[in-house]
Design a protein around this motif. Structure first.
Motif, PDB file in Angstrom:
ATOM      1  N   THR A 300       0.934  -0.562  -3.037  1.00  0.00           N
ATOM      2  CA  THR A 300      -0.223  -1.444  -3.199  1.00  0.00           C
ATOM      3  C   THR A 300      -1.453  -0.681  -3.675  1.00  0.00           C
ATOM      4  OG1 THR A 300      -0.743  -1.174  -0.841  1.00  0.00           O
ATOM      5  CG2 THR A 300       0.608  -3.066  -1.472  1.00  0.00           C
ATOM      6  N   GLY A 301      -1.259   0.517  -4.122  1.00  0.00           N
ATOM      7  CA  GLY A 301      -2.345   1.332  -4.649  1.00  0.00           C
ATOM      8  C   GLY A 301      -1.810   2.699  -5.017  1.00  0.00           C
ATOM      9  N   GLY A 302      -2.710   3.562  -5.508  1.00  0.00           N
ATOM     10  CA  GLY A 302      -2.338   4.927  -5.791  1.00  0.00           C
ATOM     11  C   GLY A 302      -1.713   5.144  -7.154  1.00  0.00           C
ATOM     12  N   ILE A 303      -1.674   6.410  -7.547  1.00  0.00           N
ATOM     13  CA  ILE A 303      -1.026   6.839  -8.781  1.00  0.00           C
ATOM     14  C   ILE A 303      -0.216   8.094  -8.479  1.00  0.00           C
ATOM     15  CG2 ILE A 303      -2.768   5.874 -10.340  1.00  0.00           C
ATOM     16  CD1 ILE A 303      -3.996   8.698 -10.544  1.00  0.00           C
ATOM     17  N   PHE A 304       0.762   8.393  -9.328  1.00  0.00           N
ATOM     18  CA  PHE A 304       1.526   9.626  -9.209  1.00  0.00           C
ATOM     19  C   PHE A 304       0.988  10.643 -10.206  1.00  0.00           C
ATOM     20  CE2 PHE A 304       5.393   7.041  -7.727  1.00  0.00           C
ATOM     21  CZ  PHE A 304       5.144   7.352  -6.401  1.00  0.00           C
ATOM     22  N   VAL A 305       0.843  11.885  -9.750  1.00  0.00           N
ATOM     23  CA  VAL A 305       0.430  12.952 -10.666  1.00  0.00           C
ATOM     24  C   VAL A 305       1.388  14.127 -10.523  1.00  0.00           C
ATOM     25  CG1 VAL A 305      -2.003  12.277 -10.555  1.00  0.00           C
ATOM     26  CG2 VAL A 305      -1.151  14.087  -9.037  1.00  0.00           C
ATOM     27  N   GLU A 347      -7.141   1.710   2.272  1.00  0.00           N
ATOM     28  CA  GLU A 347      -6.225   1.341   3.352  1.00  0.00           C
ATOM     29  C   GLU A 347      -6.123   2.436   4.404  1.00  0.00           C
ATOM     30  OE1 GLU A 347      -2.454  -0.339   2.165  1.00  0.00           O
ATOM     31  OE2 GLU A 347      -3.277  -1.065   0.269  1.00  0.00           O
ATOM     32  N   GLY A 348      -7.020   3.410   4.342  1.00  0.00           N
ATOM     33  CA  GLY A 348      -7.003   4.487   5.315  1.00  0.00           C
ATOM     34  C   GLY A 348      -6.172   5.677   4.861  1.00  0.00           C
ATOM     35  N   GLU A 349      -5.823   6.530   5.823  1.00  0.00           N
ATOM     36  CA  GLU A 349      -5.147   7.780   5.506  1.00  0.00           C
ATOM     37  C   GLU A 349      -3.670   7.601   5.180  1.00  0.00           C
ATOM     38  OE1 GLU A 349      -4.932  12.317   7.411  1.00  0.00           O
ATOM     39  OE2 GLU A 349      -5.794  10.652   8.546  1.00  0.00           O
ATOM     40  N   VAL A 350      -3.076   6.547   5.694  1.00  0.00           N
ATOM     41  CA  VAL A 350      -1.651   6.298   5.448  1.00  0.00           C
ATOM     42  C   VAL A 350      -1.457   5.824   4.011  1.00  0.00           C
ATOM     43  CG1 VAL A 350       0.328   4.882   6.113  1.00  0.00           C
ATOM     44  CG2 VAL A 350      -1.219   5.761   7.865  1.00  0.00           C
ATOM     45  N   PRO A 351      -0.459   6.355   3.290  1.00  0.00           N
ATOM     46  CA  PRO A 351      -0.252   5.952   1.894  1.00  0.00           C
ATOM     47  C   PRO A 351      -0.029   4.452   1.757  1.00  0.00           C
ATOM     48  CG  PRO A 351       1.086   7.874   2.431  1.00  0.00           C
ATOM     49  CD  PRO A 351       0.511   7.383   3.720  1.00  0.00           C
ATOM     50  N   PRO A 352      -0.491   3.871   0.654  1.00  0.00           N
ATOM     51  CA  PRO A 352      -0.353   2.426   0.442  1.00  0.00           C
ATOM     52  C   PRO A 352       1.062   2.048   0.008  1.00  0.00           C
ATOM     53  CG  PRO A 352      -1.449   3.421  -1.438  1.00  0.00           C
ATOM     54  CD  PRO A 352      -1.252   4.514  -0.432  1.00  0.00           C
ATOM     55  N   ILE A 353       2.007   2.207   0.928  1.00  0.00           N
ATOM     56  CA  ILE A 353       3.423   1.919   0.672  1.00  0.00           C
ATOM     57  C   ILE A 353       3.875   0.931   1.742  1.00  0.00           C
ATOM     58  CG2 ILE A 353       5.733   2.896   0.397  1.00  0.00           C
ATOM     59  CD1 ILE A 353       4.336   5.650   0.087  1.00  0.00           C
ATOM     60  N   LYS A 354       4.405  -0.192   1.324  1.00  0.00           N
ATOM     61  CA  LYS A 354       4.778  -1.233   2.291  1.00  0.00           C
ATOM     62  C   LYS A 354       6.268  -1.272   2.594  1.00  0.00           C
ATOM     63  CE  LYS A 354       0.505  -2.272   2.377  1.00  0.00           C
ATOM     64  NZ  LYS A 354      -0.305  -1.677   3.464  1.00  0.00           N
ATOM     65  N   LYS A 434     -12.986   5.167  -3.410  1.00  0.00           N
ATOM     66  CA  LYS A 434     -13.580   5.152  -2.076  1.00  0.00           C
ATOM     67  C   LYS A 434     -13.137   6.389  -1.294  1.00  0.00           C
ATOM     68  CE  LYS A 434     -13.806   2.492   2.239  1.00  0.00           C
ATOM     69  NZ  LYS A 434     -13.298   1.330   2.988  1.00  0.00           N
ATOM     70  N   GLY A 435     -14.054   7.322  -1.096  1.00  0.00           N
ATOM     71  CA  GLY A 435     -13.716   8.525  -0.358  1.00  0.00           C
ATOM     72  C   GLY A 435     -13.598   8.274   1.138  1.00  0.00           C
ATOM     73  N   PRO A 436     -12.952   9.190   1.846  1.00  0.00           N
ATOM     74  CA  PRO A 436     -12.297  10.398   1.330  1.00  0.00           C
ATOM     75  C   PRO A 436     -11.036  10.052   0.539  1.00  0.00           C
ATOM     76  CG  PRO A 436     -11.805  10.133   3.659  1.00  0.00           C
ATOM     77  CD  PRO A 436     -12.820   9.080   3.318  1.00  0.00           C
ATOM     78  N   PHE A 437     -10.540  11.053  -0.218  1.00  0.00           N
ATOM     79  CA  PHE A 437      -9.388  10.852  -1.073  1.00  0.00           C
ATOM     80  C   PHE A 437      -8.164  11.522  -0.452  1.00  0.00           C
ATOM     81  CE2 PHE A 437     -13.224  10.699  -3.617  1.00  0.00           C
ATOM     82  CZ  PHE A 437     -13.068   9.480  -4.272  1.00  0.00           C
ATOM     83  N   HIS A 438      -6.987  10.969  -0.786  1.00  0.00           N
ATOM     84  CA  HIS A 438      -5.770  11.405  -0.115  1.00  0.00           C
ATOM     85  C   HIS A 438      -4.667  11.729  -1.116  1.00  0.00           C
ATOM     86  CE1 HIS A 438      -7.658   9.805   3.516  1.00  0.00           C
ATOM     87  NE2 HIS A 438      -7.829   8.655   2.883  1.00  0.00           N
ATOM     88  N   ALA A 439      -3.712  12.554  -0.672  1.00  0.00           N
ATOM     89  CA  ALA A 439      -2.516  12.861  -1.459  1.00  0.00           C
ATOM     90  C   ALA A 439      -1.318  12.890  -0.529  1.00  0.00           C
ATOM     91  CB  ALA A 439      -2.659  14.204  -2.165  1.00  0.00           C
ATOM     92  N   ALA A 440      -0.213  12.302  -0.981  1.00  0.00           N
ATOM     93  CA  ALA A 440       1.039  12.301  -0.213  1.00  0.00           C
ATOM     94  C   ALA A 440       2.156  12.837  -1.091  1.00  0.00           C
ATOM     95  CB  ALA A 440       1.384  10.890   0.266  1.00  0.00           C
TER      96      ALA A 440
END
Length: 511
Positions: A300-305, A347-354, A434-440
């Protein structure tokens, strides 16, 4: 001469979708033995969240008013699979699935419902964008299994995380549960756990039975009509993966531990030809604190790099297509794993994966394992995951500009209906600001290997000259996949396993 310990009409190796063959044999009055290598019934099918099958124009869909046709479905299937597998095999899969559902629905033990799931190649001719080629079993109260409940392979969360067994069976659990319940009604069926098939018995060129190991002892079972190998893939066997060049690792597969390829090896030793042995059903995998990357979808959000901090793929593409894009880049040396999902704090620190298939555990465990990172700025986040800060900042800036237009000219995210299946039909492009920014961290996962024994359209195993080996049949991931090197739509793996095991028994009966 073989000193037979048991004798049946049909021997089925494996207890996933191949139970359709065992059920057919039992219902048609044949004696049948099912041998399962592990201590639980269900195979990879029992892990499936949906337990769906891709069978166009089946009775469930017809009752729902579908205007699809088998000709349209075959046009689509041929367009995406191409000539990689025989045309008659493809035609059999597309046209005969509805017959199997009609056959099963005649028994009150089986019930299905529509689960709309778009075809995975939405731009191909005659793709079904409303998802009306896909159905799933209806839920089943676990208590209805009686004594068989404890013998059903648990969901992934049970097997990997120790979660309690559910009281209501859904998806693949419900499908296997329904087969077990139906089979228990027949006195001409025996079910055996911890009984791997290790060798086929061949007499004068005919497969007459098999050797099964029970409690460390070799047990010879004669099969008067035939043996059906439907024991899953070899994804858990790292040696075979390396031998056949299957990318990824046994550590990261979603198949159960018993999928070691014993049935494949038995078939090959009996003279069977093989195909697609370097192939699997791929997916991106969220990496968990136990070190394993597990199938994940519904972002529901995020991109892959990649390691350069740059986007490289349509993140909302069907999982097999996405996984294949990753593998191509890995094999070309353009990227390494892990690759990273970059997302903001919406959506907070948890990755946006449902849908993670294996549930996420406590956030601090991912952080401690170096799998999740957080920073106030993208530049600081880049330093933590080892990618160039300027590239990551530029990547996010470009992506945010695409969000404003709703169009992704780089990778086409949102161009197909499946891409928008989890975003209410809207473009699946969400700003990262929207900070802070996260990586999983992510790796490459799979739902099992799809290479196996070559068969004809009656599921008869072929030798290296293309001739059927009398008495030997294959289905599911023990069979070279009818879909070749693509994944046409949700429910293809389970559907093929059910259908070709069913057709195998019909062939034994001369139907």
């Amino acid at each position: 001469m073989v000193d037979w310990n048991d004798e049946v009409d049909v021997l089925v190796a494996g207890s996933g979708g191949g139970l359709a063959g065992a059920y057919t044999a039992a219902r048609e009055g044949l004696t049948v033995a099912v041998v399962e290598a592990t201590d639980k019934f269900g195979g990879t099918t029992a892990y499936s969240g949906g337990g769906g099958v891709w069978f166009p124009c089946n009775p469930v869909l017809e009752r729902a008013g579908t205007d699809d046709t088998l000709d349209d479905a075959l046009t689509y299937y041929r367009a995406v699979v191409g000539d990689r597998t025989p045309a008659d095999l493809q035609q059999t899969y597309v046209r005969r699935g509805r017959d199997l559902i009609e056959y099963l629905e005649a028994d009150e033990h089986f019930a299905f419902q529509m689960l709309p799931w778009p075809d995975y190649f939405g731009k191909a001719p005659k793709a079904r964008l409303d998802g009306r080629r896909h159905i799933m079993p209806t839920p089943l109260p676990a208590a209805e299994l009686g004594d068989l409940r404890e013998s059903l392979r648990g969901p992934l969360d049970t097997d990997r995380l120790g979660a309690p067994l559910p009281d209501l069976l859904i998806g693949g659990q419900a499908l296997i549960g329904r087969f077990l319940r139906a089979l228990s009604a027949y006195p001409n069926v025996t079910l055996h756990l911890s009984a791997p098939l290790v060798e086929l018995v061949v007499e004068d060129g005919v497969v007459t039975g098999a050797i099964v190991e029970r409690d460390g002892q070799r047990h010879a079972i004669r099969a008067r009509r035939g043996v059906v190998l439907a024991a899953g893939g070899f994804e858990q066997n790292q040696q075979l993966r390396e031998q056949y060049g299957v990318p990824g690792s046994a550590r990261d597969t979603m198949g159960p531990w018993g999928n070691q390829g014993l049935a494949h090896q038995a078939g090959i030793a009996a003279g069977a030809d093989t195909d697609l042995m370097d192939q699997a059903w791929w997916s991106p995998g969220l990496t968990h604190p136990d070190g394993r990357s597990a199938f994940a979808l519904w972002f529901t959000g995020g991109i892959f790099v990649d390691r350069n901090g740059e986007r490289f793929v349509n993140e909302s593409a069907p999982y097999d297509r996405l996984g294949r894009d990753v593998i191509r880049r890995l094999e070309s040396g353009e990227m390494t794993v892990p690759f990273w999902m970059i997302y903001d704090d919406t959506e907070g620190e948890v990755p946006p994966i449902k849908a993670t298939n294996v549930s996420m555990v406590e956030t601090e465990k991912y952080v401690a394992a170096g799998l999740w990172h957080t920073a106030d700025t993208l530049a600081e986040l880049a330093a933590k995951i080892g990618v160039p800060a300027d590239k990551l900042e530029a990547t996010v800036e470009r992506f945010n500009s695409m969000v404003a237009t709703g169009v992704d000219p780089d990778f086409g995210r949102g161009d197909e209906v499946y891409d928008r299946a989890f975003s209410n039909g809207e473009p699946p492009l969400v700003r990262i600001d929207k900070g802070p920014f996260h990586a999983a961290a992510f790796g490459i996962s799979d739902l099992g290997t799809k290479g196996g024994l070559r068969t004809d359209s009656a599921a008869r195993v072929l030798d290296r000259a293309g001739r059927p080996i009398p008495g030997l049949y294959a289905a599911g991931n023990t069979m070279a996949a009818v879909s070749g090197e693509v994944y046409p739509g949700g429910g293809n793996p389970i559907g093929a396993s059910m259908l070709f095991s069913h057709l195998a028994v019909l062939d034994m009966l001369g139907s």
